[in-house]
Scaffold this active site. Structure first.
Site, PDB file in Angstrom:
ATOM      1  N   VAL A   9       0.885  -1.282  -0.157  1.00 47.21           N
ATOM      2  CA  VAL A   9       0.204   0.113   0.089  1.00 47.21           C
ATOM      3  C   VAL A   9       0.906   1.362   0.093  1.00 47.21           C
ATOM      4  CG1 VAL A   9      -1.885   1.400   1.098  1.00 47.21           C
ATOM      5  CG2 VAL A   9      -1.678  -1.213   1.178  1.00 47.21           C
ATOM      6  N   CYS A  10       0.638   2.118  -0.875  1.00 54.34           N
ATOM      7  CA  CYS A  10       1.268   3.393  -1.006  1.00 54.34           C
ATOM      8  C   CYS A  10       0.266   4.541  -1.155  1.00 54.34           C
ATOM      9  CB  CYS A  10       2.589   3.359  -2.008  1.00 54.34           C
ATOM     10  SG  CYS A  10       2.081   3.723  -3.513  1.00 54.34           S
ATOM     11  N   GLY A  11       0.869   5.619  -1.507  1.00 59.15           N
ATOM     12  CA  GLY A  11      -0.070   6.780  -1.982  1.00 59.15           C
ATOM     13  C   GLY A  11      -0.981   6.557  -3.356  1.00 59.15           C
TER      14      GLY A  11
END
Length: 105
Positions: A9-11
């Site tokens: 999960v990232c931006g």
């Protein structure tokens, strides 16, 4: 060996997408059965089912309390932040080993 399902999960999902590809290559080299999906932070709940571990990009630490709250609904799934050195270098092998160590705990 059972297949391990990893969620990154990232931006926006772009850099974690590159890291996911690198992790898949490392898993293949090691003969491991692994799926790796990369999503943006707003999509966690849509993708978390059937995952064995969730790894957050280190740049999401500012959201740590929100992420802990979200993950509290899935208390059987381990999660952590990807170490800066692995994330910055797009180190698929290091990140994969880190994920597998969390699953093993």
């Amino acid at each position: 060996m059972t297949k391990k399902n990893i969620l990154l999960v990232c931006g926006g999902g772009a850099s974690s997408g590159f890291l996911a590809q690198s992790m898949k290559k490392s898993a293949k080299t090691q003969g491991l059965l692994v799926t790796v999906e990369a999503v943006g932070d707003s999509e966690i709940e849509d993708y978390i089912d059937e995952k064995d571990v969730v790894l957050f990009g280190p740049h999401l630490r500012y959201m740590e309390s929100e992420l802990k709250e979200t993950m509290s609904e899935f208390d059987s799934i381990p999660y952590d932040f990807i170490p800066d050195a692995y994330y910055g270098a797009l180190d698929g092998e290091g990140t994969l080993n880190f994920a597998l160590s969390l699953i093993a705990k």
